[in-house]
Structure formats: C-alpha cells, structure tokens
Motif scaffolding. Structure first.
Motif, PDB file in Angstrom:
ATOM      1  N   ASP A   1      11.330 -20.010  12.167  1.00 57.59           N
ATOM      2  CA  ASP A   1      11.874 -19.187  10.972  1.00 57.59           C
ATOM      3  C   ASP A   1      13.306 -18.747  11.026  1.00 57.59           C
ATOM      4  N   ARG A   2      13.494 -17.940  12.136  1.00 56.63           N
ATOM      5  CA  ARG A   2      14.991 -17.357  12.102  1.00 56.63           C
ATOM      6  C   ARG A   2      16.001 -18.498  12.345  1.00 56.63           C
ATOM      7  N   ALA A   3      15.828 -19.555  13.252  1.00 59.46           N
ATOM      8  CA  ALA A   3      16.719 -20.649  13.107  1.00 59.46           C
ATOM      9  C   ALA A   3      16.836 -21.440  11.796  1.00 59.46           C
ATOM     10  N   LEU A   4      16.000 -21.512  11.101  1.00 58.34           N
ATOM     11  CA  LEU A   4      16.049 -22.060  10.003  1.00 58.34           C
ATOM     12  C   LEU A   4      16.806 -21.463   8.756  1.00 58.34           C
ATOM     13  N   VAL A   5      16.658 -20.186   9.080  1.00 55.50           N
ATOM     14  CA  VAL A   5      17.394 -19.221   8.055  1.00 55.50           C
ATOM     15  C   VAL A   5      18.806 -19.415   8.461  1.00 55.50           C
ATOM     16  N   VAL A   6      19.361 -19.318   9.638  1.00 54.51           N
ATOM     17  CA  VAL A   6      20.586 -19.508  10.256  1.00 54.51           C
ATOM     18  C   VAL A   6      21.201 -20.912   9.659  1.00 54.51           C
ATOM     19  N   VAL A   7      20.438 -21.796   9.710  1.00 53.20           N
ATOM     20  CA  VAL A   7      20.883 -23.173   9.319  1.00 53.20           C
ATOM     21  C   VAL A   7      21.119 -23.354   7.813  1.00 53.20           C
ATOM     22  N   SER A   8      20.261 -22.599   7.025  1.00 52.52           N
ATOM     23  CA  SER A   8      20.007 -22.762   5.630  1.00 52.52           C
ATOM     24  C   SER A   8      21.419 -21.762   5.103  1.00 52.52           C
ATOM     25  N   VAL A   9      21.935 -20.780   5.770  1.00 50.26           N
ATOM     26  CA  VAL A   9      22.988 -20.047   5.317  1.00 50.26           C
ATOM     27  C   VAL A   9      24.178 -20.845   5.722  1.00 50.26           C
ATOM     28  N   ASP A  10      24.375 -21.354   6.770  1.00 53.01           N
ATOM     29  CA  ASP A  10      25.437 -22.239   7.256  1.00 53.01           C
ATOM     30  C   ASP A  10      25.229 -23.511   7.825  1.00 53.01           C
ATOM     31  N   PRO A  11      25.014 -24.737   7.090  1.00 49.81           N
ATOM     32  CA  PRO A  11      24.586 -25.781   7.554  1.00 49.81           C
ATOM     33  C   PRO A  11      25.630 -26.435   8.513  1.00 49.81           C
ATOM     34  N   ASP A  12      26.943 -25.929   8.731  1.00 49.97           N
ATOM     35  CA  ASP A  12      27.845 -26.349   9.599  1.00 49.97           C
ATOM     36  C   ASP A  12      27.913 -25.947  10.916  1.00 49.97           C
ATOM     37  N   ILE A  13      26.783 -24.777  11.050  1.00 54.77           N
ATOM     38  CA  ILE A  13      26.805 -24.205  12.299  1.00 54.77           C
ATOM     39  C   ILE A  13      26.160 -25.038  13.488  1.00 54.77           C
ATOM     40  N   GLY A  14      25.672 -26.061  13.551  1.00 54.24           N
ATOM     41  CA  GLY A  14      25.251 -26.920  14.325  1.00 54.24           C
ATOM     42  C   GLY A  14      26.195 -27.808  14.552  1.00 54.24           C
ATOM     43  N   GLU A  15      26.154 -28.372  15.978  1.00 55.14           N
ATOM     44  CA  GLU A  15      27.046 -29.562  16.553  1.00 55.14           C
ATOM     45  C   GLU A  15      26.579 -30.841  15.979  1.00 55.14           C
ATOM     46  N   THR A  16      27.748 -31.859  15.779  1.00 54.32           N
ATOM     47  CA  THR A  16      27.618 -33.088  15.349  1.00 54.32           C
ATOM     48  C   THR A  16      26.890 -33.948  16.500  1.00 54.32           C
ATOM     49  N   LEU A  17      26.106 -34.572  16.223  1.00 56.70           N
ATOM     50  CA  LEU A  17      25.502 -35.451  17.222  1.00 56.70           C
ATOM     51  C   LEU A  17      26.274 -36.832  17.137  1.00 56.70           C
ATOM     52  N   PRO A  18      26.595 -37.566  18.443  1.00 60.54           N
ATOM     53  CA  PRO A  18      27.234 -38.919  18.067  1.00 60.54           C
ATOM     54  C   PRO A  18      26.330 -39.956  17.377  1.00 60.54           C
ATOM     55  N   GLY A  19      26.779 -40.769  16.487  1.00 57.31           N
ATOM     56  CA  GLY A  19      26.120 -41.843  15.921  1.00 57.31           C
ATOM     57  C   GLY A  19      26.857 -42.518  15.344  1.00 57.31           C
ATOM     58  N   ASP A  20      26.342 -43.489  14.400  1.00 55.38           N
ATOM     59  CA  ASP A  20      27.017 -44.471  13.645  1.00 55.38           C
ATOM     60  C   ASP A  20      27.286 -43.728  12.158  1.00 55.38           C
ATOM     61  N   SER A  21      28.050 -44.636  11.487  1.00 52.73           N
ATOM     62  CA  SER A  21      28.348 -44.088  10.159  1.00 52.73           C
ATOM     63  C   SER A  21      27.623 -44.578   9.110  1.00 52.73           C
ATOM     64  N   SER A  22      26.595 -45.308   9.374  1.00 52.86           N
ATOM     65  CA  SER A  22      25.796 -45.829   8.262  1.00 52.86           C
ATOM     66  C   SER A  22      24.563 -44.980   8.116  1.00 52.86           C
TER      67      SER A  22
ATOM     68  N   PRO B   1      26.012 -15.407   0.411  1.00 52.68           N
ATOM     69  CA  PRO B   1      26.144 -16.920   0.220  1.00 52.68           C
ATOM     70  C   PRO B   1      24.847 -17.659  -0.011  1.00 52.68           C
ATOM     71  N   ARG B   2      25.155 -18.523  -0.871  1.00 54.51           N
ATOM     72  CA  ARG B   2      23.804 -19.161  -1.324  1.00 54.51           C
ATOM     73  C   ARG B   2      23.229 -20.121  -0.294  1.00 54.51           C
ATOM     74  N   ARG B   3      22.073 -20.152   0.150  1.00 56.09           N
ATOM     75  CA  ARG B   3      21.292 -20.602   1.161  1.00 56.09           C
ATOM     76  C   ARG B   3      20.779 -22.025   0.551  1.00 56.09           C
ATOM     77  N   ALA B   4      20.914 -23.097   1.412  1.00 50.73           N
ATOM     78  CA  ALA B   4      20.644 -24.170   1.330  1.00 50.73           C
ATOM     79  C   ALA B   4      18.784 -24.217   1.146  1.00 50.73           C
ATOM     80  N   ARG B   5      18.262 -25.209   0.552  1.00 53.03           N
ATOM     81  CA  ARG B   5      16.646 -25.490   0.814  1.00 53.03           C
ATOM     82  C   ARG B   5      16.423 -26.152   1.809  1.00 53.03           C
ATOM     83  N   ILE B   6      15.472 -25.861   2.496  1.00 54.83           N
ATOM     84  CA  ILE B   6      15.146 -26.505   3.686  1.00 54.83           C
ATOM     85  C   ILE B   6      13.802 -27.520   3.415  1.00 54.83           C
ATOM     86  N   ALA B   7      14.186 -28.784   3.793  1.00 52.58           N
ATOM     87  CA  ALA B   7      12.994 -29.937   3.689  1.00 52.58           C
ATOM     88  C   ALA B   7      12.780 -30.526   4.902  1.00 52.58           C
ATOM     89  N   PHE B   8      11.436 -30.915   5.241  1.00 53.59           N
ATOM     90  CA  PHE B   8      11.044 -31.634   6.400  1.00 53.59           C
ATOM     91  C   PHE B   8      10.775 -33.175   6.407  1.00 53.59           C
TER      92      PHE B   8
END
Length: 90
Positions: free
Chosen positions: A35-56, A7-14
């Motif tokens: 580095d291991r955690a960033l690779v996981v997130v770059s391969v599957d950005p949906d892996i993390g849980e959504t935090l509550p917040g506003d839509s803006s 799968p295509r990995r997303a680019r990481i920016a800080f």
C-alpha cells in the motif's frame, strides 16, 4: 482562508495478473508495504525507472522500495490519471 490541496493522485488499477498476485498476499505487513509503495507511485508516476522495451507497447516502469522490500511494475495513461500495475513482488 483557502485550503491548499496536495498534488492530484493517479488512480491505481491492476492487470488481471497483478490482481491474482494480490489475492495470494495474506500477510498484513506485506499488504501495508505494498500500500505504501502504491501511494508513492500514485503521487508521482515518474518515480520509477523505465525498463527497456519496444515502442509498440506502453513504457513499462519499475518502482522498488528497498526498505519495504516491494517491487511494482507499472505503466500510466497518457494523462497520468491511471496507473496500471502489471506485477507485484512483496
């Protein structure tokens, strides 16, 4: 024989705040864990849980690796090509 690509990995920016946090990490083990955690997130950005917040604002997500003891707060662009890391905890 054709070569299959993964799968295509997303680019990481800080964000500026996350970049400053990176500057304070001096342990090789902590850098490796992050580095291991960033690779996981770059391969599957949906892996993390959504935090509550506003839509803006962008939908902030949290990925936590309990084994490596790393937490990353991030959001990704509409096309999922860039993951922007907002906060790092190692």
């Amino acid at each position: 024989m054709t070569r299959q690509h993964g799968p295509r990995r997303a680019r990481i920016a800080f964000s500026d705040a996350a970049a400053k946090q990176l500057e304070t990490i001096t342990s090789e083990a902590e850098l490796h864990a992050l580095d291991r955690a960033l690779v996981v997130v770059s391969v599957d950005p949906d892996i993390g849980e959504t935090l509550p917040g506003d839509s803006s604002s962008p939908h902030l997500r949290q990925y936590t690796d309990e084994v490596e003891r790393v937490r990353v707060l991030y959001w990704f662009t509409a096309l999922r090509t860039v993951v922007v890391v907002a906060y790092v905890e190692v």
